[in-house]
Design a protein around this motif. Structure first.
Motif, mmCIF file in Angstrom:
data_model
loop_
_atom_site.group_PDB
_atom_site.id
_atom_site.type_symbol
_atom_site.label_atom_id
_atom_site.label_comp_id
_atom_site.label_asym_id
_atom_site.label_seq_id
_atom_site.Cartn_x
_atom_site.Cartn_y
_atom_site.Cartn_z
ATOM 1 N N ALA A 67 0.954 -0.965 -0.155
ATOM 2 C CA ALA A 67 0.082 -0.291 -0.060
ATOM 3 C C ALA A 67 0.720 1.569 0.373
ATOM 4 C CB ALA A 67 -0.568 0.351 0.779
ATOM 5 N N LYS A 68 1.880 1.329 1.173
ATOM 6 C CA LYS A 68 3.109 2.403 0.758
ATOM 7 C C LYS A 68 3.536 2.264 -0.505
ATOM 8 C CE LYS A 68 2.552 5.297 3.753
ATOM 9 N NZ LYS A 68 1.939 5.801 4.116
ATOM 10 N N ALA A 69 4.416 1.465 -1.308
ATOM 11 C CA ALA A 69 4.779 1.818 -2.189
ATOM 12 C C ALA A 69 4.159 2.499 -3.289
ATOM 13 C CB ALA A 69 5.239 -0.437 -2.554
ATOM 14 N N VAL A 70 2.815 1.570 -3.524
ATOM 15 C CA VAL A 70 1.313 2.470 -4.303
ATOM 16 C C VAL A 70 1.651 4.063 -4.485
ATOM 17 C CG1 VAL A 70 -1.038 2.053 -5.134
ATOM 18 C CG2 VAL A 70 0.323 -0.043 -4.679
ATOM 19 N N GLU A 71 1.002 3.970 -2.545
ATOM 20 C CA GLU A 71 1.061 5.354 -2.728
ATOM 21 C C GLU A 71 2.305 6.545 -2.774
ATOM 22 O OE1 GLU A 71 0.384 8.331 1.905
ATOM 23 O OE2 GLU A 71 0.648 6.416 1.353
ATOM 24 N N GLU A 72 3.614 5.805 -2.800
ATOM 25 C CA GLU A 72 4.619 6.448 -3.350
ATOM 26 C C GLU A 72 4.656 6.281 -4.757
ATOM 27 O OE1 GLU A 72 7.761 4.680 -0.466
ATOM 28 O OE2 GLU A 72 6.309 5.318 0.794
ATOM 29 N N GLY A 73 4.076 6.152 -5.113
ATOM 30 C CA GLY A 73 4.171 5.816 -7.100
ATOM 31 C C GLY A 73 4.952 4.755 -7.806
ATOM 32 N N ALA A 74 4.955 3.847 -6.820
ATOM 33 C CA ALA A 74 6.286 2.032 -7.519
ATOM 34 C C ALA A 74 5.018 1.720 -8.473
ATOM 35 C CB ALA A 74 7.174 1.455 -6.044
ATOM 36 N N LYS A 75 6.098 0.590 -9.129
ATOM 37 C CA LYS A 75 5.493 0.492 -9.887
ATOM 38 C C LYS A 75 5.775 -1.778 -10.014
ATOM 39 C CE LYS A 75 3.007 3.398 -11.829
ATOM 40 N NZ LYS A 75 1.954 3.605 -11.813
ATOM 41 N N VAL A 76 7.063 -1.627 -9.541
ATOM 42 C CA VAL A 76 7.574 -2.606 -9.301
ATOM 43 C C VAL A 76 8.151 -3.346 -7.911
ATOM 44 C CG1 VAL A 76 9.710 -4.421 -10.586
ATOM 45 C CG2 VAL A 76 8.699 -2.660 -11.678
ATOM 46 N N LEU A 77 7.943 -4.188 -7.505
ATOM 47 C CA LEU A 77 7.797 -4.838 -6.682
ATOM 48 C C LEU A 77 9.123 -5.535 -6.313
ATOM 49 C CD1 LEU A 77 4.712 -5.829 -4.222
ATOM 50 C CD2 LEU A 77 5.659 -3.288 -4.808
#
Length: 347
Positions: A67-77
């Motif tokens: 959720a925080k990665a999406v919030e920060e604009g990440a596209k790749v995990l």
């Protein structure tokens, strides 16, 4: 209702944080009917995290990290994994239409866990070396490229995993006297201790538990006090020689007045069979290391029999059934009718 919706006020969630959810959390706290009484314990319970969406506790932390990665604009995990983290990261990536890259130590991951990551759509890469080498590789990748690292070095993972401590207190009305759990990369013991302390500060629990961690003898860096270069154990989920949350684990141990000790693979496999046949709970080898350790501690008189103890079963036995199957009798093949069958089975 998932972890974020249920415990939002206790998590680093903002108005911009998306509500990622696979209905993780809210796993049962199962009272022991047989093993606890056999040990002479007043009360023994099992926190069965194998009922999370991908079959392990990893989903609790992963949902917040993603959720925080999406919030920060990440596209790749990206993550390194011995299995459970890869399955969880891949599942949440699929849920959020993200790419997932999983780096695993070659030949050191249970097939069932690997199959999960692949079916969820992750790109899986094997590298030479152990988990620690894989983790170092993905940390370097995250430092240099636009990918979100979702191993337990990500602080949001710890935030999500602490919610299991909240659930235990919510179910019991207080913290247990002892919380016993496996220790591999050591993020979970760190997270539980954080959760118990936060609830205690809020007045939600009267006591704090003693934190008891179980490592495998062949992968026990915290017990030994030094890195294990070539960790070996049947419990692949804790087959880690240099835990990322080493300091958090020792702090939890020392601040709570607890301990971290090692058990043998033989003890682990015996505990796995005892749990399944004695309680009807099937957990992977790493998950039952705490039961093996608790059995020893109780018999040595190091845990009070009138205490309330919770064992965390971190993952489903279906994650890694091969070790268990090697230690049980195979099915019997017979020819004959019901009368013959009854005679052979001494009914």
């Amino acid at each position: 209702m998932g972890v974020i919706a249920r415990y939002r006020e206790h998590l680093p969630i903002t108005e911009r944080t998306p509500l990622v959810d696979l209905n993780e959390g809210s796993t049962p706290l199962v009272e022991s009917r047989n093993l606890g009484p056999a040990l002479g314990l007043k009360r023994l319970l099992f926190k069965y995290e194998g009922l999370n969406p991908t079959g392990s506790f990893k989903d609790r932390g992963m949902v917040v990290a993603v959720a925080k990665a999406v919030e920060e604009g990440a596209k790749v995990l990206v993550c390194a994994s011995t299995g459970n983290t890869s399955a969880s990261a891949a599942a949440y990536a699929a849920r959020m239409r993200m790419r997932a890259i999983v780096v695993i130590p070659a030949g050191q991951i249970a097939l069932n866990k690997l199959s999960q990551a692949l079916l969820y759509g992750a790109k899986v890469v094997q590298i030479k070396g152990n988990f620690d080498a894989a983790l170092q590789t993905v940390r370097e990748l995250a430092d240099r490229y636009p990918v979100a690292l979702v191993n337990s070095v990500n602080p949001y993972r710890i935030e999500g995993q602490k919610t299991a401590a909240f659930e235990i207190v919510d179910a019991l009305g207080d913290a247990p006297d002892y919380l016993v759990l496996p220790v591999g990369n050591a993020g979970n013991i760190t997270a539980y201790w954080k959760g118990f302390r936060e609830y205690h500060e809020l007045g939600r629990c009267r006591i704090l538990p003693r934190m008891v961690g179980a490592q495998a003898e062949g992968a026990a860096p915290i017990v030994l006090g030094h890195v294990v270069e070539d960790p070996r154990t049947v419990a692949t989920a804790i087959k880690i020689g240099n835990p990322a949350s080493w300091e958090g684990a020792t702090s939890a141990r020392d601040e709570s007045g607890g301990l971290i000790e090692a058990v043998s693979d033989t003890e682990i496999l015996q505990a796995q069979i005892a749990l399944a046949s004695g309680e009807g709970l099937f957990a992977e080898p790493a998950s039952v290391a705490p039961l093996a350790l608790l059995t020893r501690l109780v018999r040595d008189g190091r845990i009070e029999r009138d205490s309330t103890t919770v064992i965390v079963l971190t993952g489903s036995g279906l994650k890694d059934p091969d070790a268990a199957l090697a230690n049980v009798e195979p099915p019997v093949e017979l020819d004959g009718d019901a009368r013959t069958l009854a005679k052979i089975l001494k009914l």
